[in-house]
Design a protein around this motif. Sequence first.
Motif, PDB file in Angstrom:
ATOM      1  N   SER A   1       0.851  -1.195   0.000  1.00 21.75           N
ATOM      2  CA  SER A   1       0.000   0.000   0.000  1.00 21.75           C
ATOM      3  C   SER A   1       0.882   1.240   0.000  1.00 21.75           C
ATOM      4  N   THR A   2       0.561   2.197  -0.860  1.00 23.32           N
ATOM      5  CA  THR A   2       1.311   3.445  -0.964  1.00 23.32           C
ATOM      6  C   THR A   2       0.353   4.579  -1.302  1.00 23.32           C
ATOM      7  N   TRP A   3       0.586   5.745  -0.705  1.00 20.58           N
ATOM      8  CA  TRP A   3      -0.106   6.967  -1.098  1.00 20.58           C
ATOM      9  C   TRP A   3       0.842   7.769  -1.985  1.00 20.58           C
ATOM     10  N   ILE A   4       0.361   8.202  -3.165  1.00 14.68           N
ATOM     11  CA  ILE A   4       1.195   8.964  -4.095  1.00 14.68           C
ATOM     12  C   ILE A   4       0.462  10.217  -4.561  1.00 14.68           C
ATOM     13  N   ASN A   5       1.250  11.233  -4.917  1.00 15.67           N
ATOM     14  CA  ASN A   5       0.706  12.498  -5.426  1.00 15.67           C
ATOM     15  C   ASN A   5       1.670  12.999  -6.504  1.00 15.67           C
ATOM     16  N   LEU A   6       1.259  12.890  -7.768  1.00 16.09           N
ATOM     17  CA  LEU A   6       2.096  13.327  -8.880  1.00 16.09           C
ATOM     18  C   LEU A   6       2.136  14.847  -8.957  1.00 16.09           C
ATOM     19  N   THR A   7       3.346  15.414  -8.987  1.00 21.57           N
ATOM     20  CA  THR A   7       3.481  16.856  -9.155  1.00 21.57           C
ATOM     21  C   THR A   7       3.116  17.278 -10.570  1.00 21.57           C
ATOM     22  N   GLU A   8       3.479  16.446 -11.541  1.00 22.98           N
ATOM     23  CA  GLU A   8       3.191  16.719 -12.949  1.00 22.98           C
ATOM     24  C   GLU A   8       3.129  15.399 -13.688  1.00 22.98           C
ATOM     25  N   ALA A   9       2.634  15.435 -14.921  1.00 22.22           N
ATOM     26  CA  ALA A   9       2.574  14.219 -15.722  1.00 22.22           C
ATOM     27  C   ALA A   9       3.988  13.755 -16.048  1.00 22.22           C
ATOM     28  N   PRO A  10       4.310  12.484 -15.836  1.00 23.29           N
ATOM     29  CA  PRO A  10       5.660  12.000 -16.143  1.00 23.29           C
ATOM     30  C   PRO A  10       5.924  12.046 -17.651  1.00 23.29           C
ATOM     31  N   SER A  11       7.185  12.255 -18.017  1.00 23.83           N
ATOM     32  CA  SER A  11       7.557  12.220 -19.429  1.00 23.83           C
ATOM     33  C   SER A  11       7.786  10.792 -19.906  1.00 23.83           C
ATOM     34  N   GLY A  12       7.922   9.867 -18.975  1.00 26.90           N
ATOM     35  CA  GLY A  12       8.089   8.444 -19.269  1.00 26.90           C
ATOM     36  C   GLY A  12       7.642   7.638 -18.075  1.00 26.90           C
ATOM     37  N   ASP A  13       7.976   6.370 -18.048  1.00 33.82           N
ATOM     38  CA  ASP A  13       7.617   5.529 -16.914  1.00 33.82           C
ATOM     39  C   ASP A  13       8.380   5.957 -15.666  1.00 33.82           C
ATOM     40  N   VAL A  14       7.679   6.054 -14.545  1.00 33.52           N
ATOM     41  CA  VAL A  14       8.310   6.350 -13.263  1.00 33.52           C
ATOM     42  C   VAL A  14       7.886   5.282 -12.259  1.00 33.52           C
ATOM     43  N   THR A  15       8.687   5.125 -11.211  1.00 34.25           N
ATOM     44  CA  THR A  15       8.468   4.064 -10.225  1.00 34.25           C
ATOM     45  C   THR A  15       8.334   4.668  -8.839  1.00 34.25           C
ATOM     46  N   PHE A  16       7.316   4.220  -8.088  1.00 38.55           N
ATOM     47  CA  PHE A  16       7.223   4.674  -6.699  1.00 38.55           C
ATOM     48  C   PHE A  16       7.597   3.582  -5.706  1.00 38.55           C
ATOM     49  N   PHE A  17       7.658   2.321  -6.150  1.00 38.02           N
ATOM     50  CA  PHE A  17       8.092   1.233  -5.269  1.00 38.02           C
ATOM     51  C   PHE A  17       8.706   0.135  -6.118  1.00 38.02           C
ATOM     52  N   ALA A  18       9.850  -0.391  -5.678  1.00 37.12           N
ATOM     53  CA  ALA A  18      10.475  -1.485  -6.415  1.00 37.12           C
ATOM     54  C   ALA A  18      11.249  -2.394  -5.483  1.00 37.12           C
ATOM     55  N   ARG A  19      11.166  -3.663  -5.755  1.00 37.26           N
ATOM     56  CA  ARG A  19      12.076  -4.662  -5.184  1.00 37.26           C
ATOM     57  C   ARG A  19      12.763  -5.280  -6.390  1.00 37.26           C
ATOM     58  N   ARG A  20      13.930  -4.772  -6.665  1.00 32.04           N
ATOM     59  CA  ARG A  20      14.572  -5.020  -7.951  1.00 32.04           C
ATOM     60  C   ARG A  20      15.919  -5.701  -7.751  1.00 32.04           C
ATOM     61  N   GLY A  21      16.197  -6.686  -8.597  1.00 28.51           N
ATOM     62  CA  GLY A  21      17.426  -7.440  -8.471  1.00 28.51           C
ATOM     63  C   GLY A  21      18.407  -7.183  -9.595  1.00 28.51           C
ATOM     64  N   ALA A  22      19.403  -8.044  -9.679  1.00 31.31           N
ATOM     65  CA  ALA A  22      20.415  -7.930 -10.720  1.00 31.31           C
ATOM     66  C   ALA A  22      19.792  -8.151 -12.092  1.00 31.31           C
ATOM     67  N   ASN A  23      20.406  -7.543 -13.115  1.00 32.34           N
ATOM     68  CA  ASN A  23      19.967  -7.708 -14.505  1.00 32.34           C
ATOM     69  C   ASN A  23      18.507  -7.313 -14.698  1.00 32.34           C
ATOM     70  N   ASN A  24      18.081  -6.267 -13.951  1.00 29.68           N
ATOM     71  CA  ASN A  24      16.723  -5.735 -14.073  1.00 29.68           C
ATOM     72  C   ASN A  24      15.639  -6.738 -13.672  1.00 29.68           C
ATOM     73  N   ASN A  25      15.997  -7.749 -12.889  1.00 29.79           N
ATOM     74  CA  ASN A  25      14.985  -8.683 -12.412  1.00 29.79           C
ATOM     75  C   ASN A  25      14.096  -7.994 -11.390  1.00 29.79           C
ATOM     76  N   HIS A  26      12.808  -7.975 -11.637  1.00 30.20           N
ATOM     77  CA  HIS A  26      11.867  -7.322 -10.734  1.00 30.20           C
ATOM     78  C   HIS A  26      11.145  -8.372  -9.915  1.00 30.20           C
ATOM     79  N   GLY A  27      11.227  -8.253  -8.594  1.00 33.59           N
ATOM     80  CA  GLY A  27      10.315  -9.036  -7.783  1.00 33.59           C
ATOM     81  C   GLY A  27       8.942  -8.397  -7.883  1.00 33.59           C
ATOM     82  N   GLU A  28       8.878  -7.105  -7.519  1.00 38.87           N
ATOM     83  CA  GLU A  28       7.659  -6.307  -7.680  1.00 38.87           C
ATOM     84  C   GLU A  28       8.108  -4.887  -8.025  1.00 38.87           C
ATOM     85  N   LEU A  29       7.434  -4.274  -8.965  1.00 39.50           N
ATOM     86  CA  LEU A  29       7.727  -2.896  -9.337  1.00 39.50           C
ATOM     87  C   LEU A  29       6.406  -2.204  -9.657  1.00 39.50           C
TER      88      LEU A  29
END
Length: 260
Positions: free
Chosen positions: A60-88
């Motif tokens: 669970s996360t509360w987020i508030n975007l200041t502006e529209a992103p120009s590309g993909d942005v991340t607010f939470f990640a559990r990320r491993g080597a070689n871009n392996n994502h547990g959860e993103l």
Amino acid sequence: MPTYTFTPSILRGAGTRGVPEIPVGSSYENPFSLNFDGTDDTVVGPDANLASATTQGSWSTWINLTEAPSGDVTFFARRGANNNHGELWGVNSSRKLIGNVGTGNATDGDYIGTTVLSTGTWHNVIHTYDGSGTGNDGRVKVYLNGTLETINWTGDVPANLLQNQGAGRAYSIGSATGTHRAFKGLIDEVAVWYGTTLTSENASAIYNEGVPTDLLSFDINPSFLYYKFNEGSGTTAIDATGNGNDGTINGATYSTNVPA
């Protein structure tokens, strides 16, 4: 300093299926959130390797975007080597929720939501995972402001969360890692449960009509980490669960703009 007082209408169903038992008239102080600059601000959490194979989880996360992103942005990640994502979990340039659940394979499950998020507005985002479910929609559910979000999938969600991320890998809040996919805006009340799949009733109670509640008052309180971001100074995000999974604040600054 905002102080929220709960009324009987919020307590409907209290004490069942993890809905919080909060006495009438009790209050929760939530004075601060964290402001991320969209360049290199992050909160680096604990080691990203799970102690055991895990088939259930919730975030669970509360987020508030200041502006529209120009590309993909991340607010939470559990990320491993070689871009392996547990959860993103993140937001794309169309201001729609995006996410990845996988074990580092090219065929892992990726989703895009359908709701366009408003800028300058607080949103509560809850993800739940149950590896015993059937199909992607049976394994992952996304709740936006207490309501089940319609999402579109590519790939397949695995039956187990990625356990081993590799040495030196950590949780990241405000980016996928370092400066990559940096989030510009405010983040508050980050909570993680492993071994628990929250229900739609839980999601509605956490959203609480846009007013955060102290998740430690829930029957099902966060089992892994809970960052309230209420310290107000310093570079340590204290894990309110008592598990010691504190985070290190890198660049993000405290703000009195909080969900209310």
